[in-house]
Write an enzyme that holds these catalytic residues in place. Structure first.
Site, PDB file in Angstrom:
ATOM      1  N   GLU A 160       0.812  -1.224   0.000  1.00  0.00           N
ATOM      2  CA  GLU A 160       0.000   0.000   0.000  1.00  0.00           C
ATOM      3  C   GLU A 160       0.843   1.272   0.000  1.00  0.00           C
ATOM      4  OE1 GLU A 160      -3.656   0.127   2.397  1.00  0.00           O
ATOM      5  OE2 GLU A 160      -3.211  -1.929   3.008  1.00  0.00           O
ATOM      6  N   HIS A 247      -9.930   3.451  19.107  1.00  0.00           N
ATOM      7  CA  HIS A 247     -10.972   2.478  19.452  1.00  0.00           C
ATOM      8  C   HIS A 247     -10.523   1.600  20.615  1.00  0.00           C
ATOM      9  CE1 HIS A 247     -12.911   2.614  15.203  1.00  0.00           C
ATOM     10  NE2 HIS A 247     -13.583   3.358  16.052  1.00  0.00           N
ATOM     11  N   TYR A 248     -11.497   1.227  21.434  1.00  0.00           N
ATOM     12  CA  TYR A 248     -11.273   0.184  22.415  1.00  0.00           C
ATOM     13  C   TYR A 248     -12.575  -0.584  22.579  1.00  0.00           C
ATOM     14  CZ  TYR A 248      -9.156  -2.353  26.200  1.00  0.00           C
ATOM     15  OH  TYR A 248      -8.614  -3.364  26.957  1.00  0.00           O
ATOM     16  N   TYR A 252      -7.511  -4.264  15.572  1.00  0.00           N
ATOM     17  CA  TYR A 252      -6.200  -4.924  15.615  1.00  0.00           C
ATOM     18  C   TYR A 252      -5.337  -4.216  16.657  1.00  0.00           C
ATOM     19  CZ  TYR A 252      -5.267  -1.080  12.335  1.00  0.00           C
ATOM     20  OH  TYR A 252      -5.182   0.152  11.741  1.00  0.00           O
ATOM     21  N   TYR A 253      -4.405  -4.984  17.216  1.00  0.00           N
ATOM     22  CA  TYR A 253      -3.676  -4.518  18.399  1.00  0.00           C
ATOM     23  C   TYR A 253      -2.303  -3.950  18.054  1.00  0.00           C
ATOM     24  CZ  TYR A 253      -7.470  -6.748  20.856  1.00  0.00           C
ATOM     25  OH  TYR A 253      -8.722  -7.091  21.311  1.00  0.00           O
ATOM     26  N   HIS A 254      -2.339  -2.846  17.331  1.00  0.00           N
ATOM     27  CA  HIS A 254      -1.176  -1.979  17.111  1.00  0.00           C
ATOM     28  C   HIS A 254      -1.738  -0.572  17.177  1.00  0.00           C
ATOM     29  CE1 HIS A 254       2.658  -0.544  15.409  1.00  0.00           C
ATOM     30  NE2 HIS A 254       1.902   0.346  14.787  1.00  0.00           N
ATOM     31  N   HIS A 256      -3.165   2.782  16.731  1.00  0.00           N
ATOM     32  CA  HIS A 256      -3.435   3.604  15.556  1.00  0.00           C
ATOM     33  C   HIS A 256      -4.508   4.613  15.931  1.00  0.00           C
ATOM     34  CE1 HIS A 256      -6.121   0.121  15.458  1.00  0.00           C
ATOM     35  NE2 HIS A 256      -6.990   0.866  14.797  1.00  0.00           N
ATOM     36  N   HIS A 258      -7.492   7.353  14.639  1.00  0.00           N
ATOM     37  CA  HIS A 258      -8.429   7.718  13.579  1.00  0.00           C
ATOM     38  C   HIS A 258      -8.510   9.243  13.500  1.00  0.00           C
ATOM     39  CE1 HIS A 258     -10.228   3.646  13.000  1.00  0.00           C
ATOM     40  NE2 HIS A 258      -9.717   3.485  14.214  1.00  0.00           N
TER      41      HIS A 258
END
Length: 327
Positions: A160, A247-248, A252-254, A256, A258
């Site tokens: 990407e 988010h929680y 995915y668990y890295h 990041h 938004h």
């Protein structure tokens, strides 16, 4: 008499003569137009109806698309803009008239199918003890299963690369490095619906639970960097037209972040029990008692979970059955 009245009403819409677009909202799914009908001013509000649920219709859609433009692909994830073919268009202008945003997961797994299936939702309470004893080990198992390879591919520039709209030089400063790319749910053209992801290079932060008082300067620095980069790439947007959240539980668990336009209508992903504002996290850390190691792992968090999610099935439902949680 009723039929005649209905026919007259239905005959009005085709007579509408468009003058200009007043606004678009709901991420471009509703458009308000001004024009005339029989030389009298008229407002026409177009809003996309739900997709028909007919198996015949749904089964025919992929094969009847007039145009398909790939926006990106990484591992099993692919996303596109497409035209449903309702208006015949030359291929050279197809991207300007795309009326469908398509996400494709192929080959998909049973986990993907569960995630996107209709399911009940639960509101759970995650205490520091539940996080330490149950959720943290769950997160660690997810990471060790290699489910972050696609994210690391993006960060390392292996996938990407053409979709990244801004990045700091990779590896120059791993603790400060980051990149910005469009969220796969954004069509990349509706500015009021802008939704970007900020991926940090550092890999020691899995979720907001790993943030501590010592990270406050870094978080403020990253916020400034994200805002500056976004407004640099999209000069029509000002910093106070953007909001940042995490988010929680995240997908995915890295760690990041938004970055979205304030006019993007808040759906489930921005709802209470899912999205936590970056400023709110910083403010909570600032007033937290303790030294620089005090952090979000000491806070009770409440959020929603789908009943088909592994976290509900493997952690919270068993805890509920044994009476070990207040969810």
């Amino acid at each position: 008499m009723a039929d005649e009245h209905k026919r007259k009403a239905e005959a009005l819409v085709p007579k509408f003569k468009f003058e200009r677009l007043l606004r678009q909202d709901q991420a471009g799914r509703r458009s308000c137009l001004v024009g005339t009908i029989d030389d009298q001013p008229a407002l026409l509000i177009l809003e996309r109806a739900p997709f028909p649920s007919s198996p015949d219709y749904l089964g025919s859609v992929p094969a009847t698309l007039q145009t398909i433009q790939n926006l990106g692909a990484n591992d099993v994830y692919h996303w596109y803009l497409a035209s449903s073919g309702t208006i015949p268009l030359p291929a050279s202008s197809s991207h300007e008239f795309a009326d469908l945003k398509i996400n494709l997961i192929w080959p998909c797994t049973e986990k993907h199918i569960k995630k996107y299936s209709k399911q009940g939702v639960r509101f759970v309470t995650e205490t520091p003890a539940i996080y330490r004893d149950h959720v943290r080990p769950f997160i660690q198992a997810q990471r060790e299963a290699g489910r972050l390879n696609w994210a690391f591919n993006i960060i390392e520039g292996l996938k990407e690369a053409e979709d990244v709209i801004y990045r700091t030089p990779y590896g120059q400063d791993p603790e400060e490095g980051f990149l910005l790319l469009p969220d796969l749910n954004w069509d990349r053209k509706t500015v009021d619906a802008l939704h970007l992801l900020g991926l940090v290079e550092r890999r020691d932060l899995w979720s907001l639970r790993d943030l501590r008082k010592k990270h406050i300067p870094w978080l403020r620095h990253m916020k400034t960097k994200f805002l500056d980069a976004t407004t640099q790439v999209y000069p029509s947007i000002e910093a106070d037209q953007l909001k940042l959240y995490v988010h929680y539980q995240p997908t995915y668990y890295h760690l990041h972040i938004h970055i979205v336009h304030v006019e993007l209508e808040a759906g489930a992903t921005q709802a209470t029990g899912k999205a936590v504002g970056l400023e709110s996290i910083i403010a909570q850390l600032e007033v937290m008692e303790g030294d620089d190691e005090a952090g979000m792992d000491a806070v009770t968090l409440c959020y929603t979970l789908g009943e088909a999610s592994d976290l509900w099935v493997d952690v919270f439902e068993p805890l509920k059955r044994t009476g070990s949680t207040t969810c």
